[in-house]
Design an enzyme around this catalytic site. Structure first.
Site, PDB file in Angstrom:
ATOM      1  N   HIS A   1       0.852  -1.182   0.000  1.00 37.16           N
ATOM      2  CA  HIS A   1       0.000   0.000   0.000  1.00 37.16           C
ATOM      3  C   HIS A   1       0.889   1.233   0.000  1.00 37.16           C
ATOM      4  O   HIS A   1       2.090   1.152   0.237  1.00 37.16           O
ATOM      5  CB  HIS A   1      -0.907   0.027   1.241  1.00 37.16           C
ATOM      6  CG  HIS A   1      -2.011  -0.977   1.205  1.00 37.16           C
ATOM      7  ND1 HIS A   1      -3.302  -0.659   0.854  1.00 37.16           N
ATOM      8  CD2 HIS A   1      -2.016  -2.308   1.470  1.00 37.16           C
ATOM      9  CE1 HIS A   1      -4.060  -1.748   0.922  1.00 37.16           C
ATOM     10  NE2 HIS A   1      -3.297  -2.756   1.281  1.00 37.16           N
TER      11      HIS A   1
ATOM     12  N   LYS B   1       0.324   4.514   4.672  1.00 36.17           N
ATOM     13  CA  LYS B   1      -0.512   3.532   5.369  1.00 36.17           C
ATOM     14  C   LYS B   1       0.402   2.720   6.285  1.00 36.17           C
ATOM     15  O   LYS B   1       1.144   1.852   5.827  1.00 36.17           O
ATOM     16  CB  LYS B   1      -1.240   2.614   4.394  1.00 36.17           C
ATOM     17  CG  LYS B   1      -2.120   1.572   5.101  1.00 36.17           C
ATOM     18  CD  LYS B   1      -2.931   0.752   4.112  1.00 36.17           C
ATOM     19  CE  LYS B   1      -3.713  -0.351   4.801  1.00 36.17           C
ATOM     20  NZ  LYS B   1      -4.640   0.153   5.837  1.00 36.17           N
TER      21      LYS B   1
END
Length: 327
Positions: A210, A214
């Site tokens: 990601h 994140k």
């Protein structure tokens, strides 16, 4: 191997991650072309269903909220020219596909939202704010009796559901708005329930990539691992390999450079005890259109439930999928 791209689900062979770099490099071009096909036909589809209503996105200043606002306009819905943000200066005007959105401070939410409801009595609110605001926002929506789609993750989820139940407010609550991802998770849960222990003894490797900001492990990855555990696989969540280094994402995972700031690439690799059999499940998401489109489907779904005065008040994305009336 199940491969999930922003607009489609297909089953294609994928080599083992240790041998997959060349394959992923070849896929970059096709991934880019798929992602470039955004929401061009949405308005015609929704128009054919004669569905139109006002939608307020809280907050349009965030990347996810901005994507939802664009999707709403593309779908032919009436985007309320009002939003809230703690990061933008009050009075700031955001421009979304030809619509000017005036930003208000969160402290003004109740007063401003009350005025919006008076002007747009059929409004549906979509919430993509921050985890710390989930419960306070939900309490306000319920106090004002406005139906809402809660796409923001975090907060006290038990309290969230109780607030909605106690006030009998219409709401779609889901931490995962991507329709195809939700369908994949549902299929995994069905398999785990129907065939417990089917993968007993198999070794599982999990990789999830990601955007760098994140910091936590993907909730979707955790949910899939939970299904594999029910299928008999011994695996600790700490073994999930998180990739957040942009260079590794480019070179090892095959994330297109333009989507380093917003993507979700997951790979689940299973190997039999004697290493003669392997299975791979993969879902790759570039950008945020898959979540924005799912959110708009959820809003349309909720609007219909309110209009029909449905007895059930709290829904999730599984309910939206079961309805089958999606773009």
């Amino acid at each position: 191997m199940l491969s999930l791209l922003p607009h489609a689900v297909s089953i294609v062979p994928l080599p083992h991650p240790r041998r997959g770099q060349a394959f992923l490099a070849r896929r970059r071009g096709s991934v880019r072309s798929v992602v470039d096909e955004k929401l061009e036909t949405s308005a015609a589809v929704v128009a054919s269903r004669k569905v139109s209503f006002p939608i307020l996105v809280n907050s349009c200043s965030g990347k996810m909220g901005s994507a939802v606002a664009e999707a709403a306009i593309s779908a032919g819905l009436q985007l309320v020219p009002t939003s809230f943000s703690s990061t933008e200066k009050p009075g700031t005007t955001l421009h979304v596909r030809g619509t000017d959105i005036q930003i208000h401070d969160p402290s003004e939410t109740e007063h401003v939202l009350s005025s919006v409801i008076d002007e747009f009595p059929n409004v549906v609110v979509v919430d993509f704010t921050i985890p710390d605001a989930v419960n306070a926002n939900a309490e306000l929506y319920c106090k004002l009796g406005v139906p809402f789609v809660m796409g923001t993750t975090g907060g006290d989820r038990l309290k969230l559901y109780k607030t909605v139940e106690d006030t009998n407010t219409y709401a779609v609550i889901s931490p995962q708005m991507g329709k195809q991802v939700v369908a994949f998770l549902a299929a995994m849960e069905i398999m785990a329930k129907q065939f417990p222990g089917a993968f007993s003894g198999y070794k599982l490797e999990v990789m999830e990539s990601h955007q760098a900001n994140k910091l936590d492990t993907s909730g979707t990855a955790k949910a899939v691992v939970s299904c594999f555990q029910k299928l008999g696989v011994s695996f600790d969540l700490k073994e999930i390999k998180q990739i957040r280094d942009p260079k590794k994402q480019l070179d090892m995972v095959g994330v297109p450079e333009e989507h380093l700031a917003g993507h979700a690439f997951h790979l689940y690799h299973l190997t039999s005890p004697d290493e003669t059999v392997s299975f791979e499940f993969q879902h790759n998401v570039c950008g945020r259109s898959i979540y924005a489109e799912g959110t708009i489907d959820a809003a349309i779904f909720l609007h219909k439930k309110v209009k029909s005065k449905a007895n059930k008040r709290i829904y999730d994305m599984i309910d939206v999928l079961r309805e089958g009336d999606m773009r």
